[in-house]
Design a protein around this motif. Structure first.
Motif, PDB file in Angstrom:
ATOM      1  N   LEU A  87       5.141  -0.023   3.910  1.00  0.00           N
ATOM      2  CA  LEU A  87       4.736   0.588   2.693  1.00  0.00           C
ATOM      3  C   LEU A  87       4.589   2.013   3.127  1.00  0.00           C
ATOM      4  O   LEU A  87       4.840   2.956   2.264  1.00  0.00           O
ATOM      5  CB  LEU A  87       3.336   0.232   2.383  1.00  0.00           C
ATOM      6  CG  LEU A  87       2.662   0.626   1.236  1.00  0.00           C
ATOM      7  CD1 LEU A  87       3.759   0.360  -0.015  1.00  0.00           C
ATOM      8  CD2 LEU A  87       1.393   0.141   0.702  1.00  0.00           C
ATOM      9  N   ILE A 123       7.931   3.774   3.186  1.00  0.00           N
ATOM     10  CA  ILE A 123       8.643   3.795   1.897  1.00  0.00           C
ATOM     11  C   ILE A 123       7.979   4.983   1.403  1.00  0.00           C
ATOM     12  O   ILE A 123       8.800   6.263   0.901  1.00  0.00           O
ATOM     13  CB  ILE A 123       8.496   2.691   1.036  1.00  0.00           C
ATOM     14  CG1 ILE A 123       8.943   1.253   1.797  1.00  0.00           C
ATOM     15  CG2 ILE A 123       8.938   2.882  -0.467  1.00  0.00           C
ATOM     16  CD1 ILE A 123       8.469   0.080   1.000  1.00  0.00           C
ATOM     17  N   LYS A 124       6.780   5.250   1.562  1.00  0.00           N
ATOM     18  CA  LYS A 124       6.055   6.276   0.782  1.00  0.00           C
ATOM     19  C   LYS A 124       6.345   7.600   1.265  1.00  0.00           C
ATOM     20  O   LYS A 124       6.387   8.533   0.523  1.00  0.00           O
ATOM     21  CB  LYS A 124       4.793   6.197   1.140  1.00  0.00           C
ATOM     22  CG  LYS A 124       3.414   7.015   0.325  1.00  0.00           C
ATOM     23  CD  LYS A 124       1.960   6.522   0.469  1.00  0.00           C
ATOM     24  CE  LYS A 124       1.211   7.501   0.114  1.00  0.00           C
ATOM     25  NZ  LYS A 124      -0.107   7.143   0.495  1.00  0.00           N
ATOM     26  N   LEU A 146      12.026   8.645  -1.580  1.00  0.00           N
ATOM     27  CA  LEU A 146      10.968   8.187  -2.408  1.00  0.00           C
ATOM     28  C   LEU A 146       9.649   8.712  -2.192  1.00  0.00           C
ATOM     29  O   LEU A 146       8.850   8.498  -2.981  1.00  0.00           O
ATOM     30  CB  LEU A 146      10.893   6.659  -2.150  1.00  0.00           C
ATOM     31  CG  LEU A 146      12.035   5.784  -2.117  1.00  0.00           C
ATOM     32  CD1 LEU A 146      11.919   4.290  -1.508  1.00  0.00           C
ATOM     33  CD2 LEU A 146      12.225   5.662  -3.797  1.00  0.00           C
ATOM     34  N   THR A 183      -1.131   2.591  -3.427  1.00  0.00           N
ATOM     35  CA  THR A 183      -1.085   1.335  -4.451  1.00  0.00           C
ATOM     36  C   THR A 183      -2.333   0.506  -4.055  1.00  0.00           C
ATOM     37  O   THR A 183      -3.044   0.613  -3.638  1.00  0.00           O
ATOM     38  CB  THR A 183       0.109   0.529  -3.661  1.00  0.00           C
ATOM     39  OG1 THR A 183      -0.032   0.248  -2.278  1.00  0.00           O
ATOM     40  CG2 THR A 183       1.627   1.423  -3.689  1.00  0.00           C
ATOM     41  N   ARG A 204       3.990   2.655  -9.669  1.00  0.00           N
ATOM     42  CA  ARG A 204       3.226   3.196  -8.923  1.00  0.00           C
ATOM     43  C   ARG A 204       2.681   2.534  -7.956  1.00  0.00           C
ATOM     44  O   ARG A 204       1.938   2.980  -7.081  1.00  0.00           O
ATOM     45  CB  ARG A 204       2.221   4.207  -9.517  1.00  0.00           C
ATOM     46  CG  ARG A 204       3.014   5.466 -10.068  1.00  0.00           C
ATOM     47  CD  ARG A 204       1.754   6.241 -10.419  1.00  0.00           C
ATOM     48  NE  ARG A 204       0.703   5.984 -11.258  1.00  0.00           N
ATOM     49  CZ  ARG A 204       0.491   6.576 -12.668  1.00  0.00           C
ATOM     50  NH1 ARG A 204       1.014   7.867 -12.668  1.00  0.00           N
ATOM     51  NH2 ARG A 204      -0.375   6.211 -13.378  1.00  0.00           N
ATOM     52  N   PRO A 252       6.393  -0.759  -5.063  1.00  0.00           N
ATOM     53  CA  PRO A 252       6.294  -0.303  -3.878  1.00  0.00           C
ATOM     54  C   PRO A 252       5.737  -1.371  -2.945  1.00  0.00           C
ATOM     55  O   PRO A 252       6.120  -1.713  -1.890  1.00  0.00           O
ATOM     56  CB  PRO A 252       5.433   0.989  -4.025  1.00  0.00           C
ATOM     57  CG  PRO A 252       5.442   1.623  -5.201  1.00  0.00           C
ATOM     58  CD  PRO A 252       5.792   0.310  -6.088  1.00  0.00           C
ATOM     59  N   ASN A 253       4.598  -2.038  -3.319  1.00  0.00           N
ATOM     60  CA  ASN A 253       3.978  -3.249  -2.714  1.00  0.00           C
ATOM     61  C   ASN A 253       5.189  -4.214  -2.471  1.00  0.00           C
ATOM     62  O   ASN A 253       5.055  -4.768  -1.314  1.00  0.00           O
ATOM     63  CB  ASN A 253       2.819  -3.657  -3.553  1.00  0.00           C
ATOM     64  CG  ASN A 253       1.648  -2.725  -3.159  1.00  0.00           C
ATOM     65  OD1 ASN A 253       1.467  -2.246  -2.245  1.00  0.00           O
ATOM     66  ND2 ASN A 253       0.621  -3.105  -4.160  1.00  0.00           N
ATOM     67  N   CYS A 283       8.218  -3.967  -2.445  1.00  0.00           N
ATOM     68  CA  CYS A 283       9.515  -3.514  -1.475  1.00  0.00           C
ATOM     69  C   CYS A 283       8.791  -3.651  -0.046  1.00  0.00           C
ATOM     70  O   CYS A 283       9.615  -4.312   0.773  1.00  0.00           O
ATOM     71  CB  CYS A 283       9.839  -2.304  -1.755  1.00  0.00           C
ATOM     72  SG  CYS A 283      10.851  -2.198  -3.282  1.00  0.00           S
ATOM     73  N   PHE A 299      15.155   1.959  -7.917  1.00  0.00           N
ATOM     74  CA  PHE A 299      14.262   2.090  -6.635  1.00  0.00           C
ATOM     75  C   PHE A 299      14.831   0.996  -5.559  1.00  0.00           C
ATOM     76  O   PHE A 299      14.993   1.234  -4.358  1.00  0.00           O
ATOM     77  CB  PHE A 299      12.706   1.342  -7.152  1.00  0.00           C
ATOM     78  CG  PHE A 299      11.547   1.609  -5.948  1.00  0.00           C
ATOM     79  CD1 PHE A 299      10.659   2.787  -6.512  1.00  0.00           C
ATOM     80  CD2 PHE A 299      11.354   1.133  -4.792  1.00  0.00           C
ATOM     81  CE1 PHE A 299       9.893   3.187  -5.508  1.00  0.00           C
ATOM     82  CE2 PHE A 299      10.527   1.534  -3.845  1.00  0.00           C
ATOM     83  CZ  PHE A 299       9.403   2.665  -4.410  1.00  0.00           C
ATOM     84  N   ILE A 356      16.171   1.938  -1.757  1.00  0.00           N
ATOM     85  CA  ILE A 356      15.757   1.309  -0.598  1.00  0.00           C
ATOM     86  C   ILE A 356      16.842   0.709   0.214  1.00  0.00           C
ATOM     87  O   ILE A 356      16.956   0.865   1.414  1.00  0.00           O
ATOM     88  CB  ILE A 356      14.922   0.242  -0.854  1.00  0.00           C
ATOM     89  CG1 ILE A 356      13.597   0.322  -1.610  1.00  0.00           C
ATOM     90  CG2 ILE A 356      14.494  -0.886   0.318  1.00  0.00           C
ATOM     91  CD1 ILE A 356      12.299   0.917  -0.849  1.00  0.00           C
TER      92      ILE A 356
END
Lengths: 561, 561
Positions: free
Chosen positions: A263, A266-267, A272, A279, A309, A313-314, A316, A349, A353
């Motif tokens: 996480l 990614i953040k 991204l 999250t 938001r 993301p969670n 992924c 998204f 990734i």
């Protein structure tokens, strides 16, 4: 429930053994009271064994379309194959009729079954059209009347919802996965079970309804709900954090941390960064926990808090952690919001990734959508452009919200070899008399051109011969057709004689294949959603003349005042 | 079907024995697949026994109205009272889940029942409103999730069709007889059976559905169809023409001639001469034959050929012949045409007969109408003026054609004593958190004024005390109420402890009485068909503050871009 409900097979039936109706509540009492009062009146008049022919048909295609899918036949055959009154049922009928009714009638009821009833029908899953009999039911008038209500009940909704499913499939296109999610909104328990079965026939791929999966072998789908997400507080509550790799070669002892690491990656990743902040931690815990339970089938509902938001993301982070262990996540489900926009953003998204972290195939992650979908919203999504791979459709599909009933009727067309006609001030309600045969005539391109009804003893239409097809009620509408193929529509599914061949009841998959094939075979202009061309339904010249002879004979002669 | 289907009673339940669901297809598998995947995920995470509270409620009244009738509760209680997986069901669940799922889960499934589930609910047949829980279901989260789909399925259609029936009753008025004739058009067999049951609750008087009559003791109605009429050719075919007088003192040897005599008398009578010529002979034969079968219950369908030129004169001839023998005919049914006009003309005809032939009461002959009726057509008939005594209503009633689904949902409101809220971009979809109590506050005139939800441990509103009622989501909408009567809405229908009292499941008739009484008690402006006043649903000040505290806590903080 009677004994019948428990023993779905009649052992002493002289035909091959046919199981009873799927729903044990489908008994000879599942009919209108007037069928019993009429049965009594027929019996009292000594008419009960007069041989009658009834046609089951509908007058108008549903949903503003020009076609209908015929379904429900198997349940009708299962019903009549096991049709027999129990003593308790007879006692109830007796109690419900006036006490002036004679005892002999109940002995008569005790003795009846459907061994001298004959059912000719269109094959289940066929594409059918107004006025053409879907079923032709012949037998002793009192018995056939008792069948009217259950037959119409079993065909009406089955055909309506199969047609609705076919229409949804048509709009969604062949490549999309269609999932029936309607059980909770269906009209009663077997409204739900019937919906699952008949939507499958109409072209759906799977259902959420476990009972239907078990009864009919329909593939099942399902992951988790919003409640599952909100039942978690934070990843801290996850106790067993270990997860084996896909090939069982290694174990990740702290999958929760692995997810957290992803996480964070990614953040703060190059492409991204800045798209999302913190999250939702309940959601992250729920996804992680679901992945620990189903590492090979991870599909997450991502809209409990905020799709872009938090949910995506969670998801992924969990999917990438799974990927580290060789597990491939399945995808996401969206259940609210602007599905065109959100699915496209989600796709972007996923592709980012794939590129940023070098995970091949991540961009192709499955996106399922499921928020109050219907024909119109599917059409609108197509027009806007979207990235949805699978649609979960419930309320509008199974309740046939756009048109909640198909008006199948059951009309007497002959008794004691005498043709009968039902007149009406409304021409569309005049029934077509006579025991009939029905044919579908195909043209050069392989499309069906016209359905034609003839008297029972007329010679059948022949390939390459010129046939006059007349509109049953409109004198000026007629056309010659030279068919390249002739298909007889009504087949014998329940013979009145044990020597006569009977069409086998095909497995569900075969019914579904027939439906899909027949729909594909239709000329496209009959199928379009807006202003489709009506498919022509006709009668032979001989039948036309006979209808109009009978009509004039029966109609009262008025005086203009 | 499993054993369960046969033995509807669970003998070893520690509560009093409660029969199983009416439909044996209502088993623990009648649920969505995701309830099982979630159950597995809860079990795998060790969360399956966490105590959760779910609310079952709907968000919007159906049919453009401002009230809903709650129905389906008894079936839910019968379901959970008998909730237990069979081995065969467990085997099916196992086959439908990934083979990575651990065996212990199936042992867990094998062991569960609903003995630690608690159901509080509004009494069946109550008038209810959006957002207020109809049922509050508390128990181990994995078990309660499994109940979600069957509960929602059992409540949704039941409440929808009961509401539809109540709306039809409202338009028809108290004095009319309302008959449910929908079986053939219902969405599946138990769509039909459910419709009969719940329309009766909503205020209908009888049904045509024999199975529903047997299962629920609902009065049955039915006479004959058009096919019965067309199955006859002429009175010549009637063999047994004799009919005993009502008091058995004498026998008319040729009832057919007596009818012919009366037909001729009517035809040439002073006041009716010239109104009709030759009536249809099939019809005359059918009516005569039906009267011979049911001399004490003669009700004839008079529109097969021509109502005024054939049906009514034929009916009157038979009715007058019956009258000679002391039998009183019941009346006629009209199934097509302009019902306002035809019923008025028929009434005039009957009154003329009464006068001309001195038959007291003939003018009051019952007139039943039954052609595609719905709220709108009933309303239009009322506005035009009509002479109909009884309405037979089918398709529009039972399929809820005007709105085919009620959107009941089942939302998690608390887990492990932690309140949970489900957010949504759409405020109307935000759920009201916390385990709640619900009250109805009544005003001086005896009308209900407002429903109020409070936290479980708040003191209940008291009679004659000032209570602040707040709109759950709109800050500015609030009002003080001083109730004259306070009714707690949620009662315990299924306690989690054997020591706790349980509300009895009342007989159907009592549910129907409750419904009729509650509907009568409503303030008239909430009930009107056009622009009804919304009934107010509120939360206590304390609950309001808590909702908004939780909302702010859960909602992601965005950045305006």
């Amino acid at each position: 429930m009677e004994e019948k409900a428990n023993g779905p097979k009649v052992e002493d039936n002289r035909r091959s053994v046919i199981a009873g109706p799927t729903n044990p509540m489908v008994t000879p009492l599942l009919t209108d009271q007037y069928q019993f009062t009429m049965a009594y009146a027929y019996w009292k008049a000594g008419k009960n064994n007069e041989r009658a022919v009834f046609d089951l048909f509908f007058r108008k295609n549903p949903f503003g379309g020009e076609y209908t899918v015929f379904a429900g036949l198997e349940e009708c055959i299962r019903f009549i194959a096991n049709f027999k009154f129990t003593e308790e049922e007879i006692a109830f009928v007796r109690a419900s009729l006036p006490n002036t009714c004679e005892d002999g009638f109940y002995d008569y009821l005790r003795g009846i079954d459907c061994s001298d009833v004959e059912v000719y029908a269109v094959s289940e899953g066929s594409v059918v059209f107004p006025k053409v009999p879907l079923m032709r039911v012949e037998g002793p008038i009192a018995v056939v009347q008792l069948l009217e209500t259950p037959f119409v009940n079993l065909i009406n909704y089955a055909s309506l919802v199969a047609t609705n499913a076919a229409r949804h499939r048509f709009v969604a296109g062949k490549s999309k996965l269609l999932l029936e999610f309607g059980l909770r909104r269906a009209q009663g328990p077997d409204g739900g079970i019937g919906a699952s079965k008949y939507c499958y026939i109409g072209g759906f791929d799977a259902t959420s309804n476990v009972a239907a999966g078990r009864l009919f072998g329909i593939p099942l789908r399902g992951t988790h709900s919003h409640a599952f997400v909100s039942s978690f507080m934070s990843p801290d509550e996850i106790i067993d954090k270990s997860l084996q790799s896909c090939d069982s070669s290694s174990t990740c002892e702290d999958f929760v941390s692995l997810v957290q690491t992803w996480l964070s990656k990614i953040k703060w990743s190059h492409s991204l960064c800045g798209i999302f902040g913190e999250t939702n931690q309940s959601e992250l815990a729920a996804f992680t926990s679901y992945a620990l339970a189903f590492p090979t089938n991870f599909l997450a509902l991502v809209d409990t808090y905020d799709v872009m938001r938090s949910g995506i993301p969670n998801f992924c982070a969990v999917a990438l952690a799974l990927n580290d262990l060789g597990h491939k996540a399945v995808g996401i489900r969206l259940d609210s919001g602007d599905l065109a926009y959100l699915s496209s953003e989600a796709r972007k998204f996923f592709c980012t990734i794939e590129k940023e972290f070098g995970v091949p195939g991540f961009g192709k992650m499955n996106i399922t959508a499921s928020n109050d979908l219907n024909e119109e919203t599917l059409d609108a999504l197509n027009k806007q452009g979207h990235e949805v791979d699978a649609f979960g459709i419930g309320t509008y599909l199974v309740t046939c919200y756009a048109q909640a009933a198909l008006g199948c009727v059951f009309k007497l067309v002959e008794i004691n070899n005498q043709p009968r006609i039902k007149l009406s001030e409304d021409v569309s309600k005049v029934s077509i008399p006579c025991k009939k045969r029905c044919y579908r005539l195909y043209g050069k391109e392989g499309y069906p051109l016209v359905d034609i009804m003839t008297g029972e003893n007329e010679p059948p239409p022949k390939v390459a011969e010129r046939i006059l097809c007349r509109h049953p009620f409109n004198e000026s509408k007629r056309a010659y057709v030279v068919p390249q193929r002739v298909e007889e529509l009504l087949k014998c599914f329940w013979p009145a004689s044990p020597d006569k061949a009977r069409e086998e009841l095909p497995p569900l998959k075969e019914i579904r294949d027939r439906c899909i094939k027949q729909l594909e075979q239709m000329r496209p202009d009959h199928m379009r959603r807006l202003n489709p061309t009506p498919y022509k339904v006709s009668v032979s010249a001989k039948l036309y003349d006979f209808i109009h002879f009978l009509w004039l004979n029966e109609a009262p002669v008025g005086e203009l005042q």
